[in-house]
Design a protein around this motif. Structure first.
Motif, PDB file in Angstrom:
ATOM      1  N   TYR A 152       0.827  -1.208   0.000  1.00 13.78           N
ATOM      2  CA  TYR A 152       0.000   0.000   0.000  1.00 13.78           C
ATOM      3  C   TYR A 152       0.867   1.266   0.000  1.00 13.78           C
ATOM      4  N   VAL A 153       1.917   1.264   0.821  1.00 18.84           N
ATOM      5  CA  VAL A 153       2.735   2.475   0.972  1.00 18.84           C
ATOM      6  C   VAL A 153       3.656   2.681  -0.227  1.00 18.84           C
ATOM      7  N   PHE A 154       4.475   1.657  -0.541  1.00 20.25           N
ATOM      8  CA  PHE A 154       5.540   1.853  -1.525  1.00 20.25           C
ATOM      9  C   PHE A 154       5.107   1.573  -2.966  1.00 20.25           C
ATOM     10  N   ALA A 155       4.039   0.814  -3.149  1.00 22.65           N
ATOM     11  CA  ALA A 155       3.596   0.508  -4.506  1.00 22.65           C
ATOM     12  C   ALA A 155       2.388   1.343  -4.923  1.00 22.65           C
ATOM     13  N   MET A 156       1.370   1.409  -4.064  1.00 25.00           N
ATOM     14  CA  MET A 156       0.140   2.096  -4.455  1.00 25.00           C
ATOM     15  C   MET A 156       0.197   3.595  -4.203  1.00 25.00           C
ATOM     16  N   LYS A 157       0.770   4.017  -3.081  1.00 25.37           N
ATOM     17  CA  LYS A 157       0.822   5.440  -2.759  1.00 25.37           C
ATOM     18  C   LYS A 157       2.036   6.131  -3.385  1.00 25.37           C
ATOM     19  N   LEU A 158       3.227   5.637  -3.065  1.00 28.65           N
ATOM     20  CA  LEU A 158       4.442   6.276  -3.568  1.00 28.65           C
ATOM     21  C   LEU A 158       4.787   5.848  -4.991  1.00 28.65           C
ATOM     22  N   ARG A 159       4.309   4.675  -5.411  1.00 29.10           N
ATOM     23  CA  ARG A 159       4.570   4.144  -6.756  1.00 29.10           C
ATOM     24  C   ARG A 159       6.053   3.992  -7.052  1.00 29.10           C
ATOM     25  N   TRP A 160       6.814   3.612  -6.031  1.00 34.02           N
ATOM     26  CA  TRP A 160       8.241   3.384  -6.221  1.00 34.02           C
ATOM     27  C   TRP A 160       8.517   1.965  -6.715  1.00 34.02           C
ATOM     28  N   LEU A 161       7.704   1.023  -6.279  1.00 33.71           N
ATOM     29  CA  LEU A 161       7.974  -0.386  -6.546  1.00 33.71           C
ATOM     30  C   LEU A 161       6.704  -1.071  -7.041  1.00 33.71           C
ATOM     31  N   PRO A 162       6.838  -2.188  -7.765  1.00 34.46           N
ATOM     32  CA  PRO A 162       5.652  -2.923  -8.222  1.00 34.46           C
ATOM     33  C   PRO A 162       4.958  -3.643  -7.071  1.00 34.46           C
ATOM     34  N   THR A 163       3.656  -3.843  -7.216  1.00 36.62           N
ATOM     35  CA  THR A 163       2.895  -4.493  -6.147  1.00 36.62           C
ATOM     36  C   THR A 163       3.172  -5.988  -6.083  1.00 36.62           C
ATOM     37  N   SER A 164       3.417  -6.633  -7.203  1.00 34.65           N
ATOM     38  CA  SER A 164       3.613  -8.079  -7.214  1.00 34.65           C
ATOM     39  C   SER A 164       4.383  -8.472  -8.464  1.00 34.65           C
ATOM     40  N   GLY A 165       4.608  -9.785  -8.617  1.00 26.19           N
ATOM     41  CA  GLY A 165       5.355 -10.301  -9.755  1.00 26.19           C
ATOM     42  C   GLY A 165       6.680 -10.891  -9.324  1.00 26.19           C
ATOM     43  N   GLY A 170      10.083 -12.561 -15.958  1.00 28.71           N
ATOM     44  CA  GLY A 170      10.122 -11.500 -16.946  1.00 28.71           C
ATOM     45  C   GLY A 170       9.788 -10.125 -16.413  1.00 28.71           C
ATOM     46  N   ASP A 171       9.445 -10.024 -15.133  1.00 30.67           N
ATOM     47  CA  ASP A 171       9.136  -8.726 -14.556  1.00 30.67           C
ATOM     48  C   ASP A 171      10.422  -7.998 -14.144  1.00 30.67           C
ATOM     49  N   SER A 172      10.273  -6.790 -13.638  1.00 33.30           N
ATOM     50  CA  SER A 172      11.423  -5.988 -13.230  1.00 33.30           C
ATOM     51  C   SER A 172      12.123  -6.604 -12.019  1.00 33.30           C
ATOM     52  N   TRP A 173      13.431  -6.348 -11.909  1.00 33.56           N
ATOM     53  CA  TRP A 173      14.187  -6.851 -10.760  1.00 33.56           C
ATOM     54  C   TRP A 173      13.700  -6.226  -9.456  1.00 33.56           C
ATOM     55  N   LYS A 174      12.974  -5.126  -9.551  1.00 35.41           N
ATOM     56  CA  LYS A 174      12.460  -4.469  -8.353  1.00 35.41           C
ATOM     57  C   LYS A 174      11.396  -5.297  -7.638  1.00 35.41           C
ATOM     58  N   THR A 175      10.868  -6.314  -8.309  1.00 37.72           N
ATOM     59  CA  THR A 175       9.824  -7.136  -7.695  1.00 37.72           C
ATOM     60  C   THR A 175      10.326  -7.915  -6.475  1.00 37.72           C
ATOM     61  N   ILE A 176      11.634  -8.058  -6.324  1.00 39.89           N
ATOM     62  CA  ILE A 176      12.155  -8.825  -5.196  1.00 39.89           C
ATOM     63  C   ILE A 176      12.289  -7.974  -3.937  1.00 39.89           C
ATOM     64  N   ILE A 177      12.233  -6.647  -4.064  1.00 41.39           N
ATOM     65  CA  ILE A 177      12.543  -5.768  -2.927  1.00 41.39           C
ATOM     66  C   ILE A 177      11.484  -5.866  -1.833  1.00 41.39           C
ATOM     67  N   SER A 249       8.047 -18.381   3.687  1.00 39.36           N
ATOM     68  CA  SER A 249       7.770 -17.555   2.512  1.00 39.36           C
ATOM     69  C   SER A 249       6.456 -17.930   1.844  1.00 39.36           C
ATOM     70  N   ILE A 250       5.769 -18.970   2.362  1.00 38.37           N
ATOM     71  CA  ILE A 250       4.495 -19.384   1.766  1.00 38.37           C
ATOM     72  C   ILE A 250       3.509 -18.219   1.756  1.00 38.37           C
ATOM     73  N   VAL A 251       3.407 -17.515   2.888  1.00 38.10           N
ATOM     74  CA  VAL A 251       2.478 -16.375   2.974  1.00 38.10           C
ATOM     75  C   VAL A 251       2.908 -15.266   2.028  1.00 38.10           C
ATOM     76  N   ILE A 252       4.179 -14.926   2.040  1.00 39.03           N
ATOM     77  CA  ILE A 252       4.685 -13.844   1.194  1.00 39.03           C
ATOM     78  C   ILE A 252       4.523 -14.191  -0.282  1.00 39.03           C
ATOM     79  N   GLU A 253       4.749 -15.448  -0.632  1.00 44.04           N
ATOM     80  CA  GLU A 253       4.583 -15.853  -2.028  1.00 44.04           C
ATOM     81  C   GLU A 253       3.141 -15.694  -2.493  1.00 44.04           C
ATOM     82  N   GLN A 254       2.201 -15.933  -1.581  1.00 44.52           N
ATOM     83  CA  GLN A 254       0.793 -15.751  -1.937  1.00 44.52           C
ATOM     84  C   GLN A 254       0.451 -14.270  -2.076  1.00 44.52           C
ATOM     85  N   VAL A 255       0.982 -13.450  -1.179  1.00 43.65           N
ATOM     86  CA  VAL A 255       0.661 -12.015  -1.190  1.00 43.65           C
ATOM     87  C   VAL A 255       1.250 -11.327  -2.418  1.00 43.65           C
ATOM     88  N   PHE A 256       2.500 -11.676  -2.769  1.00 48.81           N
ATOM     89  CA  PHE A 256       3.196 -10.992  -3.856  1.00 48.81           C
ATOM     90  C   PHE A 256       3.187 -11.789  -5.167  1.00 48.81           C
TER      91      PHE A 256
END
Length: 309
Positions: A152-165, A170-177, A249-256
Motif C-alpha cells: 500500500y505504501v511503496f507501490a500504491m501510494k508512492l509508486r516506487w515499486l511494483p505491487t507483485s510479480g 520477466g518482470d522488473s528486478w524491483k519485484t524482489i525488494i 515464505s508461503i504467505v509472502i509468495e501468496q501475497v506478492f
C-alpha cells in the motif's frame, strides 16, 4: 573433527528416513483422497485411476515402492498436475523460494547484527530503545499484515515499486525488494535481539576488561574481540532460520504472487496430492538437516573451546 563430520553425515540418513516414513503415512491417514471431488467419480473410473498409480495395492507395498523411488531421486508423479511429475515442480519453483529466502535472510543479518551491536554498545540510549522497539514490532506484526502495508505504501501510494510479480518470470528486478523486506522483518527482529543480548554478555567478559585495561580502542575491541564471541548464538539461529525463512515464505509468495514452492505446497494440501505434499516436506527437511549440520561445523570454528569427540 573429521570423525564427527562423518558421523553427522551418516546420522542424516536415518533422520531423513524417519521423516519420509512419517510424512508418507500421515498424509494417507488423513480423510479424503487425491481423486475425491464435489461430484462422485464412477467407481470403475476411480478403480482404474487408482490401479494406474498403484493406490489399489496394500499400504505397506505402496510405501516400499515409494521409498525405492525416493532413494533413486524420483519423488513420483503428481496426482493433480498430470503434465509433469513432482521433481519438475520442485525444480521449477524451489530456486525462486531460495533466492527470496537468501536475500531476506541477508537483509535480516546485515541490519539485525548492525543495530543489535549498536544497541549493545550504546546501551540505554535512544539508539538502544529505537532498535529494540523496531524489533518488537517485527516480532509482533505477522507477515500477512506487513506485506499488504508495504504494498500500500511503496507501490500504491508512492509508486516506487511494483505491487507483485517476480523478476525470473520477466518482470522488473524491483519485484524482489518488497517481498524480501517483508519476509526479513521478523528474522531481523530475532537477530537484533540475539545480537544485543549476546554482545552485552560478551562485553562484560574478563578478556574484554583486559583488552580495555590495555588501552585498546572500543571499535577494535568490538570488531576484533567481542564480535566473534557474540556471533555464537546467531550461528546457532541460522540453521532453523534458513529453513524457516523458506517455509515461511508461503504467505509472502501468496501475497506478492511469487512462483515459489509455497504455492504448490498450499495447493497440494487442498488437492490431497500425496506425492507433491510429501515431496515438498522432504525438500524442506533436507534443507533443515543440511543447514543444522553446517551450523554445527561453523560453531566449532568460531569457538575453539568446543570439541567434538
Amino acid at each position: 573433527m573429521t570423525k564427527y563430520i562423518i558421523r553427522r553425515l551418516i546420522g542424516i540418513i536415518p533422520t531423513l528416513f524417519i521423516i519420509v516414513t512419517l510424512s508418507f503415512f500421515i498424509v494417507r491417514i488423513a480423510p479424503g483422497g487425491p481423486f475425491d471431488g464435489e461430484r462422485a467419480m464412477p467407481e470403475t473410473v476411480k478403480r482404474n485411476i487408482e490401479a494406474k498409480y498403484h493406490l489399489d495395492e496394500p499400504l505397506l507395498m505402496q510405501y516400499g515402492r515409494y521409498l525405492f523411488d525416493v532413494f533413486r531421486g524420483d519423488l513420483g508423479p503428481s496426482y493433480k498436475y498430470k503434465d509433469h511429475d513432482v521433481n519438475y515442480f520442485i525444480a521449477m519453483s524451489l530456486p525462486n523460494s531460495i533466492i527470496l529466502g537468501v536475500v531476506a535472510l541477508s537483509l535480516a543479518l546485515i541490519f539485525g547484527i548492525s543495530l543489535g551491536t549498536l544497541a549493545a554498545v550504546r546501551q540505554n540510549s535512544w539508539m538502544d530503545y529505537g532498535s529494540m522497539g523496531l524489533a518488537v514490532i517485527g516480532i509482533s506484526v505477522p507477515l500477512f499484515v506487513i506485506g499488504p502495508i508495504l504494498q500500500y505504501v511503496f507501490a500504491m501510494k508512492l509508486r516506487w515499486l511494483p505491487t507483485s510479480g517476480w523478476f525470473a518470470a520477466g518482470d522488473s528486478w524491483k519485484t524482489i525488494i518488497l517481498p524480501a523486506i517483508a519476509l526479513s522483518f521478523s528474522y531481523f527482529a530475532d537477530v537484533a535481539r540475539l545480537t544485543r543480548s549476546s554482545m552485552l554478555e560478551t562485553l562484560r567478559s574478563d578478556y574484554i576488561r583486559t583488552a580495555k585495561a590495555k588501552g585498546m580502542r572500543n571499535s577494535v575491541i568490538v570488531a576484533k574481540h567481542a564480535m566473534k564471541g557474540a556471533m555464537l548464538p546467531i550461528v546457532s539461529y541460522l540453521g532453523p532460520a534458513f529453513a524457516g525463512i523458506i517455509t515461511g515464505s508461503i504467505v509472502i509468495e501468496q501475497v506478492f504472487r511469487i512462483p515459489g514452492l509455497g504455492r504448490f505446497f498450499v495447493q497440494s494440501s487442498f488437492n490431497r496430492d500425496y506425492t507433491l505434499i510429501v515431496g515438498v516436506v522432504i525438500v524442506y527437511s533436507v534443507i533443515l538437516v543440511i543447514m543444522n549440520f553446517l551450523v554445527d561445523i561453523a560453531y566449532a570454528q568460531l569457538d575453539p573451546r568446543i570439541s567434538y569427540k
